[in-house]
Scaffold this active site. Sequence first.
Site, PDB file in Angstrom:
ATOM      1  N   ALA B 210       0.836  -1.195   0.000  1.00 13.46           N
ATOM      2  CA  ALA B 210       0.000   0.000   0.000  1.00 13.46           C
ATOM      3  C   ALA B 210       0.869   1.242   0.000  1.00 13.46           C
ATOM      4  O   ALA B 210       1.902   1.278   0.669  1.00 13.46           O
ATOM      5  CB  ALA B 210      -0.875   0.015   1.234  1.00 13.46           C
ATOM      6  N   ILE B 211       0.448   2.257  -0.740  1.00 18.17           N
ATOM      7  CA  ILE B 211       1.106   3.553  -0.611  1.00 18.17           C
ATOM      8  C   ILE B 211       0.153   4.502   0.098  1.00 18.17           C
ATOM      9  O   ILE B 211       0.476   5.067   1.123  1.00 18.17           O
ATOM     10  CB  ILE B 211       1.544   4.087  -1.982  1.00 18.17           C
ATOM     11  CG1 ILE B 211       2.612   3.146  -2.532  1.00 18.17           C
ATOM     12  CG2 ILE B 211       2.108   5.483  -1.850  1.00 18.17           C
ATOM     13  CD1 ILE B 211       3.018   3.443  -3.935  1.00 18.17           C
ATOM     14  N   ASP B 270      -2.328  12.802  -9.829  1.00 17.90           N
ATOM     15  CA  ASP B 270      -3.039  11.946 -10.771  1.00 17.90           C
ATOM     16  C   ASP B 270      -2.578  12.133 -12.206  1.00 17.90           C
ATOM     17  O   ASP B 270      -3.403  12.293 -13.111  1.00 17.90           O
ATOM     18  CB  ASP B 270      -4.559  12.233 -10.734  1.00 17.90           C
ATOM     19  CG  ASP B 270      -5.172  11.779  -9.423  1.00 17.90           C
ATOM     20  OD1 ASP B 270      -4.689  10.781  -8.865  1.00 17.90           O
ATOM     21  OD2 ASP B 270      -6.121  12.419  -8.959  1.00 17.90           O
TER      22      ASP B 270
END
Lengths: 504, 504
Positions: B210-211, B270
Site C-alpha cells: 500500500a502507498i 493523478d
Amino acid sequence: MLWNMTSHYTLKALDIGINTHQEAVAYMREDCHVCRAEGFTAKSRVKINHGSRSVVATVNVVDNDVLPEGHVGLSKVAIQRLGVGLGDDVVIGHADVVASLAAVRKKVFGNPLDGTDMQAIITDISDHLYSDIEIATFLSVCAGGRLDTDEIVYLTQAMVNAGKRLHWPGREAVYDKHCIGGLPGNRTTPLVVSIVSAAGHVMPKTSSRAITSPAGTADTMEALTNVNLELADIRRVVNETGACLTWGGAVNLSPADDVLIRIERALDLDGEGQMIASVLSKKIAAGSTHTLIDIPVGPTAKVRSGVDAGRLASLFTQVGAACGLKVRCVLTDGSQPVGRGIGPVEEARDLLAVLRCEEDAPSDLRERALLLAGHVLDMAEHSGLEIAQQKAMELLVSGEAYRQFLRIVESQGGLKTLQDARFQHAETALLGGTLRSIDNRKLARLAKLSGAPSSPGAGLRLYVKVGDQVATGAPLFTLYSESQGEQDYALDYYRQNADMFVFE
Amino acid sequence: MLWNMTSHYTLKALDIGINTHQEAVAYMREDCHVCRAEGFTAKSRVKINHGSRSVVATVNVVDNDVLPEGHVGLSKVAIQRLGVGLGDDVVIGHADVVASLAAVRKKVFGNPLDGTDMQAIITDISDHLYSDIEIATFLSVCAGGRLDTDEIVYLTQAMVNAGKRLHWPGREAVYDKHCIGGLPGNRTTPLVVSIVSAAGHVMPKTSSRAITSPAGTADTMEALTNVNLELADIRRVVNETGACLTWGGAVNLSPADDVLIRIERALDLDGEGQMIASVLSKKIAAGSTHTLIDIPVGPTAKVRSGVDAGRLASLFTQVGAACGLKVRCVLTDGSQPVGRGIGPVEEARDLLAVLRCEEDAPSDLRERALLLAGHVLDMAEHSGLEIAQQKAMELLVSGEAYRQFLRIVESQGGLKTLQDARFQHAETALLGGTLRSIDNRKLARLAKLSGAPSSPGAGLRLYVKVGDQVATGAPLFTLYSESQGEQDYALDYYRQNADMFVFE
C-alpha cells in the site's frame, strides 16, 4: 487531507537545533500515535498549534532515543513562527485541506487562473501552508510562458495584497529603480537614489539582500550604514532626506515572494511572469508611482538576447500599467561586471569613489548610474533624456549627490568605516592577450565561495575589462576572504574554472 | 552547480536518528567551511562520497552543539544508500550538475521530450540525483495531459531500462493483471492468479505494498505467507507452480517509479501519462507479454467517468502495443468497496472464503474475480469470453483454484494463521434506511487510521452494501486495531465523517 480533528495530541516542544530553511519540519517519535495513524510513506503534513498561532509542518520520523516520550522536535523556522519556548505544550492535529491547491491543479490541467484563484494561492503561500513540493508545482506550471498578461497582473496584485503596503501621504510622485540582476558589481542603486533625491524627487528605496549573488544592494549599503530600519524609521529618514537606502526584508512588503523566490532559485526556473510579479509587487507595495527597470543583456547575464529583453520590457510596462504603476525599461550592456569591486565592502568602495568623483573611480559604474539617474529624472521632469542626463552629471560633479548620500546615511545611523578582509590573494594572468569575455556567473560564484556576502569584506577586486590588452603576469584580480579555508575553497574553484576569463 | 571539486572535505558520519523518507539529508554544523561557502538561503545540495558509493543530499544546517566538530549527520536513507557505519569517513563535495534537468526545463517551456531526454531524466531520478522539488517540477509539467502518446511510450521504456528486467525462458506467453486502484477491499489478484495458473498459464505476479490505501496485494498476501522473495526464489516458485504472489519491491523492477510515486501521491497529481508508464513499465520489466487492466469507475474511485476511463483504456492499449505488450482493459463498477474486509488480514479472510467456496463468501469479490480471470483466460485461449468465464467458474468451484493457491503459498513458505486484532469496536447505524452510497476514500482513510496496513490485523469488516435496507441499530462495520489510541483516533475521524455512508 479531508478533516479536522477534535481529539488532538499535546506534546512538549523541543528545539533540536536543525535549520531546514523555510519549510517547517516536525520531528516525531516513530512510536507516537499521530505518526502511526497518518502513515509516513509519503511526505505527511501536520498542523501544530500553540496559543493562537499555528504552522503546518512536514513530518520526519525520529528514532525513539532521539526525543523523550511526549515530545516533538521542531525545526528553527517552526519554533520562530509558533513563538514557542523550550518545553511549551503544542497541540498536533491533522493539517486542514489547503483549498487553493485545487486552483493549482486547475493550472496543472492548463486552465488559466483568475484573480480569485491567484489571491487564494498567494495568501496560502504567504501563510506558509504550502509544502516545498507544492510550491515547486505552482512555480513549474506558471513558468515557461504559461502565465498570460492577465495572470501576471493577478499575481502581482495578489502579492501586493498579501503583504504590507507603504503610503507616502502628500507625495504625488514616488520613484523607484530596479535592476533585474545578473551582473556582479552592478551597484548603481545608491548612486541613482542619491542623484535623483538630490534633485528633490522622493525615492524611498528598500532593497533586498543577495539570494544567489555575492551582494545585494542591502548588503552593500550595510557595509556603509545601518539598513535594518523598521517602518517608522524609514518614514523618518524619507521625511528628513526625501530618500532612504534600507533593507526591504524588515518591512514584510511581499511575504509570498520571499517564499517563492527561494524555491524558484533552487529550481533555476527563471519564470518570467513570476519575476515580473515579484519585482512590480514590491514596487507597488513600497508606494512607488514610477519605476525604472534596468535590464542588462548579455551571454552570461540573466537575459541573453535583445528579443527576450524586448518582450520582457513590454510585459513589465503592460503589467505595471494595469496595476497603476508607470514603468520605463532600459536595456543595458550585460556582457561583463560593472565597476571593480564584487562583494559588499569592495562594491561600497566603488560607490564612494564615484560619489567623491575620485580620479580612479570606475567609469563604467559612473556612466551607467548617470544613464539610469537621467532616465528617472526624465520620468519626473519630462525634460527630455539629454537634459536629464546633463542634470544628473551636474549633481554628481558638483558634489550634491555625495552630500545627499551622506545625509541619507547620517539619517539611517551614520557612515561606517570599511573593514579590510583578513586574507587576500592576488591572481595574475597566466597567459596574456586581449580579454575577449568574462563569465559573470562563474565570477559571481568565485566571489561567493570566498565568503561574500555573509562576510562583508569577502569578494574580489577586478583589474581587467573586456577588450583590455593583458600582459602575462599582469594582475587579474585580488581575492578577499575572512578565513584560509574559504580562500582555498574559492581558489580551488578558480583553478578549475580559469576559463571565466577568455583571452585571445 | 557548475563544478567538481578537487579539494574535498572529509567528515565522520553520524546517524542522528532522523528518517526523511526518500530525500537524503546531510546535517552540517553552521561553522563548517562547506556550509559557509555554499550558502544556505536556498536548498543547497552536496555530494557525499563513501568508497565507491555516493549520494546527493540536501543540506540542513544544525547548531554547533548538535554535532561534534568534524562530523556530519546523515538521514536514514543517506546512511543506507552509502552503506556507512558510525564514525566512517565520508567526503563532502559540491554536487555535480545534473545534466538532465536541462531536459526538464525544456518541458517546462512546452517542448516535447524525446526518448533520449526521457531516458536521461529517469536514469538520474533512479540514481536519486533529483531533489524532491525537482521531481515535483518534472511531475507537474508532465501532468494534466501534457505527455503525448509518444512521450508516454518513451517514459515507459525509460522506466523499464532504468531497472532490472525479468525473463522467463521457454515461456511464450506470460500473463499479468493490474487494477489501477481506488476501491477498498478489491483484492481480486490472488484469486485471478490462482484461477489462471490453475489452467496452466504462467502468471508470475509481483505486487506492491500500500502507498495510500489500507492494503496493497503484497500486504494482504503477507498476512497469508512470505512475500519477500528475491529473484532466484521467485524463479523457483514460478518453475514449481507456474505462478507467484510476491512483493515486487524486493526485485527493483522500477526504481524510478518508487521515487516518483511518493511525490506524485503527496501532490495528489493523478498524472495520467505517469500512471500508465508506471503500470506498464512494471509489467514489461516483470517479463509479461499480456496484461489485463481493471479500471474501476465511480464517483469516489480514481476514475470518475466512463469517458475518462475510455480515454485511459485507449492510452493503455496504445502505449502497451508500442512497447510490445498486449493490453486489454476492463471497466468495472467503482461505486463501493469490494468484499467485506478492508486491511490485510480482513481481506485475506475474504480471499480464503472465496477460494474455499464458503457459503458466506462475499459474492461481489467472487464475481469480479471470475470476470477478470475469464478475460485473462480469453486472452490466453481465444475461446471467447463466455467460455473463458465458464472455465474460470469451474476451476474455482472444483477446488482447483484453491489447491493451486495452496501450492503457490506452500512454495513461497507455507500458509500462516490469520491473527485477530487486539481491539475491536462494532459500529451500528444511527438512523437506518436505504444505503445510497459509500465514500471509498473516507472508508479507506478510516481503515488506515485504525492502523492498516502497518498493523496487518487492523482495518474493518463491512456489513452493508449500496442498496441494502439497513435498520436503525443494525451493524455497519467492525473496526479492528492493535492499540486503544489508534482505535480512538480512527473513531474520532468516523464521528466527523459519518457521511461516508449516505442513507435515504
